[in-house]
Design a protein around this motif. Structure first.
Motif, PDB file in Angstrom:
ATOM      1  N   LEU A   1       0.825  -1.205   0.000  1.00 47.69           N
ATOM      2  CA  LEU A   1       0.000   0.000   0.000  1.00 47.69           C
ATOM      3  C   LEU A   1       0.864   1.263   0.000  1.00 47.69           C
ATOM      4  O   LEU A   1       0.556   2.240  -0.698  1.00 47.69           O
ATOM      5  CB  LEU A   1      -0.923   0.002   1.214  1.00 47.69           C
ATOM      6  CG  LEU A   1      -1.870   1.196   1.335  1.00 47.69           C
ATOM      7  CD1 LEU A   1      -2.800   1.266   0.129  1.00 47.69           C
ATOM      8  CD2 LEU A   1      -2.682   1.100   2.616  1.00 47.69           C
TER       9      LEU A   1
ATOM     10  N   SER B   1       0.795   3.961  -3.074  1.00 47.35           N
ATOM     11  CA  SER B   1       0.278   5.294  -2.743  1.00 47.35           C
ATOM     12  C   SER B   1       1.284   6.405  -2.974  1.00 47.35           C
ATOM     13  O   SER B   1       0.894   7.580  -2.997  1.00 47.35           O
ATOM     14  CB  SER B   1      -0.167   5.322  -1.273  1.00 47.35           C
ATOM     15  OG  SER B   1      -1.151   4.359  -1.006  1.00 47.35           O
ATOM     16  N   GLU B   2       2.557   6.063  -3.145  1.00 39.55           N
ATOM     17  CA  GLU B   2       3.589   7.099  -3.133  1.00 39.55           C
ATOM     18  C   GLU B   2       3.485   8.079  -4.296  1.00 39.55           C
ATOM     19  O   GLU B   2       3.580   9.299  -4.098  1.00 39.55           O
ATOM     20  CB  GLU B   2       4.980   6.462  -3.104  1.00 39.55           C
ATOM     21  CG  GLU B   2       6.107   7.453  -2.909  1.00 39.55           C
ATOM     22  CD  GLU B   2       5.965   8.302  -1.657  1.00 39.55           C
ATOM     23  OE1 GLU B   2       6.514   9.421  -1.648  1.00 39.55           O
ATOM     24  OE2 GLU B   2       5.299   7.874  -0.687  1.00 39.55           O
TER      25      GLU B   2
ATOM     26  N   PRO C   1       0.755   8.848  -6.274  1.00 38.51           N
ATOM     27  CA  PRO C   1      -0.389   9.755  -6.073  1.00 38.51           C
ATOM     28  C   PRO C   1      -0.154  10.756  -4.951  1.00 38.51           C
ATOM     29  O   PRO C   1      -0.506  11.935  -5.071  1.00 38.51           O
ATOM     30  CB  PRO C   1      -1.537   8.799  -5.727  1.00 38.51           C
ATOM     31  CG  PRO C   1      -1.149   7.496  -6.325  1.00 38.51           C
ATOM     32  CD  PRO C   1       0.346   7.437  -6.229  1.00 38.51           C
ATOM     33  N   PHE C   2       0.462  10.305  -3.854  1.00 38.16           N
ATOM     34  CA  PHE C   2       0.747  11.184  -2.718  1.00 38.16           C
ATOM     35  C   PHE C   2       1.672  12.329  -3.127  1.00 38.16           C
ATOM     36  O   PHE C   2       1.419  13.498  -2.821  1.00 38.16           O
ATOM     37  CB  PHE C   2       1.373  10.355  -1.593  1.00 38.16           C
ATOM     38  CG  PHE C   2       1.860  11.157  -0.419  1.00 38.16           C
ATOM     39  CD1 PHE C   2       0.978  11.564   0.568  1.00 38.16           C
ATOM     40  CD2 PHE C   2       3.199  11.507  -0.298  1.00 38.16           C
ATOM     41  CE1 PHE C   2       1.420  12.311   1.658  1.00 38.16           C
ATOM     42  CE2 PHE C   2       3.654  12.243   0.790  1.00 38.16           C
ATOM     43  CZ  PHE C   2       2.752  12.650   1.769  1.00 38.16           C
TER      44      PHE C   2
ATOM     45  N   ASN D   1       4.797   8.942   2.063  1.00 41.29           N
ATOM     46  CA  ASN D   1       3.437   8.913   2.612  1.00 41.29           C
ATOM     47  C   ASN D   1       3.376   8.180   3.951  1.00 41.29           C
ATOM     48  O   ASN D   1       4.295   7.460   4.337  1.00 41.29           O
ATOM     49  CB  ASN D   1       2.453   8.297   1.604  1.00 41.29           C
ATOM     50  CG  ASN D   1       2.639   6.798   1.427  1.00 41.29           C
ATOM     51  OD1 ASN D   1       2.257   5.997   2.274  1.00 41.29           O
ATOM     52  ND2 ASN D   1       3.243   6.416   0.308  1.00 41.29           N
TER      53      ASN D   1
ATOM     54  N   TYR E   1      -7.799  -0.426   2.971  1.00 39.92           N
ATOM     55  CA  TYR E   1      -6.485  -0.258   2.365  1.00 39.92           C
ATOM     56  C   TYR E   1      -6.556   0.612   1.110  1.00 39.92           C
ATOM     57  O   TYR E   1      -5.724   1.494   0.886  1.00 39.92           O
ATOM     58  CB  TYR E   1      -5.892  -1.621   1.985  1.00 39.92           C
ATOM     59  CG  TYR E   1      -5.324  -2.403   3.144  1.00 39.92           C
ATOM     60  CD1 TYR E   1      -4.724  -1.769   4.220  1.00 39.92           C
ATOM     61  CD2 TYR E   1      -5.369  -3.796   3.157  1.00 39.92           C
ATOM     62  CE1 TYR E   1      -4.194  -2.487   5.280  1.00 39.92           C
ATOM     63  CE2 TYR E   1      -4.845  -4.524   4.217  1.00 39.92           C
ATOM     64  CZ  TYR E   1      -4.255  -3.870   5.272  1.00 39.92           C
ATOM     65  OH  TYR E   1      -3.736  -4.590   6.318  1.00 39.92           O
TER      66      TYR E   1
ATOM     67  N   TYR F   1      -7.127   4.929   0.836  1.00 35.79           N
ATOM     68  CA  TYR F   1      -6.055   5.937   0.888  1.00 35.79           C
ATOM     69  C   TYR F   1      -5.585   6.359  -0.510  1.00 35.79           C
ATOM     70  O   TYR F   1      -5.688   7.549  -0.855  1.00 35.79           O
ATOM     71  CB  TYR F   1      -4.897   5.423   1.736  1.00 35.79           C
ATOM     72  CG  TYR F   1      -3.800   6.440   1.930  1.00 35.79           C
ATOM     73  CD1 TYR F   1      -3.947   7.482   2.842  1.00 35.79           C
ATOM     74  CD2 TYR F   1      -2.615   6.381   1.205  1.00 35.79           C
ATOM     75  CE1 TYR F   1      -2.951   8.431   3.024  1.00 35.79           C
ATOM     76  CE2 TYR F   1      -1.611   7.320   1.378  1.00 35.79           C
ATOM     77  CZ  TYR F   1      -1.786   8.338   2.288  1.00 35.79           C
ATOM     78  OH  TYR F   1      -0.791   9.274   2.459  1.00 35.79           O
ATOM     79  N   PRO F   2      -5.078   5.434  -1.345  1.00 32.19           N
ATOM     80  CA  PRO F   2      -4.607   5.903  -2.656  1.00 32.19           C
ATOM     81  C   PRO F   2      -5.739   6.399  -3.557  1.00 32.19           C
ATOM     82  O   PRO F   2      -5.552   7.341  -4.321  1.00 32.19           O
ATOM     83  CB  PRO F   2      -3.930   4.663  -3.259  1.00 32.19           C
ATOM     84  CG  PRO F   2      -4.535   3.503  -2.544  1.00 32.19           C
ATOM     85  CD  PRO F   2      -4.840   3.993  -1.160  1.00 32.19           C
TER      86      PRO F   2
ATOM     87  N   ILE G   1      -6.891   9.978  -2.661  1.00 35.56           N
ATOM     88  CA  ILE G   1      -5.851  10.946  -3.014  1.00 35.56           C
ATOM     89  C   ILE G   1      -5.846  11.193  -4.523  1.00 35.56           C
ATOM     90  O   ILE G   1      -5.737  12.345  -4.980  1.00 35.56           O
ATOM     91  CB  ILE G   1      -4.472  10.469  -2.530  1.00 35.56           C
ATOM     92  CG1 ILE G   1      -4.372  10.614  -1.012  1.00 35.56           C
ATOM     93  CG2 ILE G   1      -3.349  11.266  -3.203  1.00 35.56           C
ATOM     94  CD1 ILE G   1      -3.069  10.165  -0.424  1.00 35.56           C
TER      95      ILE G   1
END
Length: 251
Positions: free
Chosen positions: A92, A96-97, A99-100, A114, A226, A229-230, A233
């Protein structure tokens, strides 16, 4: 007549935490882009009403992180496989990194990671604590082991630039060791966050849902939790691009 008491499950706290995180990110990604872009583009000044809205949204959002730390520790205790738990957090964090980075910094940023990298390091620390608890022969040896693991975790999160940095790790450590007193543990974690910034004061409101926690699982929200989050964002980032284009046309 029996008096009914309010009690909320683990899944309910997850949903509450996600709502507060969404509110926080609306402020960070959407409102702040609307606030600062006109000034950066030289086409206007900061809108004071948006400044107030941003402050309110970000203040409300402070409640989210202590709840995520609390849920992390609970999940660590109840998971059937701690290794899979760490694997899922790692996947995760990686997903997510990008998009973050684009949502919060407008592009790739290797200096800041993130929050799920911070949570993953927190779980690694708890895994080490459990090992020390089992293998340590004396209280002194266990104490030294706990201290070294905490320092390593803090050093690791600082080195990679994890969100909330060492304060995030210390929150997880506190909640882990005071797990039998959840309200106190979250309160202490919030006090640590206030060392980061006085704007973290609203985080103490996280003690309310924790005080109502009934230690029941509730709905099965594992993968939805889970993915939230992404996905949220990316959605907010897409909306921020629309605001950016609007600002360009207005200019």
């Amino acid at each position: 007549m029996s008096q009914k008491t309010i009690a909320i499950s683990n899944s309910s706290i997850k949903m509450i935490a996600c709502v507060f995180m969404l509110i926080d990110h609306i402020g960070a990604i959407l409102v702040e882009r609307k606030l600062y872009l006109p000034m950066q583009l030289g086409i206007g000044e900061i809108n004071e009403s948006l400044l107030v809205i941003d402050f309110v949204l970000r203040s409300i959002g402070r409640i989210a992180f202590p709840l995520f730390c609390f849920l992390l520790v609970e999940g660590f205790y109840y998971t059937h496989s701690k290794l899979k738990y760490m694997r899922n957090l790692g996947i995760l964090a990686l997903l997510s990194e990008i998009p973050f980075d684009y949502a919060f910094f407008g592009g790739w940023n290797i200096r800041y990671q993130n929050v799920f990298f911070t949570l993953l390091i927190g779980v690694l620390a708890m895994y080490g604590f459990d090992w020390i608890k089992e293998k340590g022969k004396t209280n002194f040896i266990r104490f030294i082991g706990y201290l070294l693991i905490t320092l390593l975790a803090c050093g690791g999160v600082a080195a990679i630039g994890g969100d909330y940095s060492i304060y995030g790790i210390l929150c997880i450590v506190i909640i882990y060791f005071f797990r039998e007193k959840p309200v106190l543990s979250v309160g202490l974690a919030c006090a640590i966050l206030c060392l980061l910034s006085i704007t973290e004061l609203p985080a103490f409101l996280a003690m309310i849902p924790v005080a109502l926690y009934n230690h029941q699982r509730g709905l099965s929200l594992k993968y939805a939790f889970y993915l939230f989050y992404p996905l949220h964002i990316m959605l907010l980032y897409g909306m921020s691009l629309m605001i950016f284009q609007q600002n360009i046309r207005m200019g």
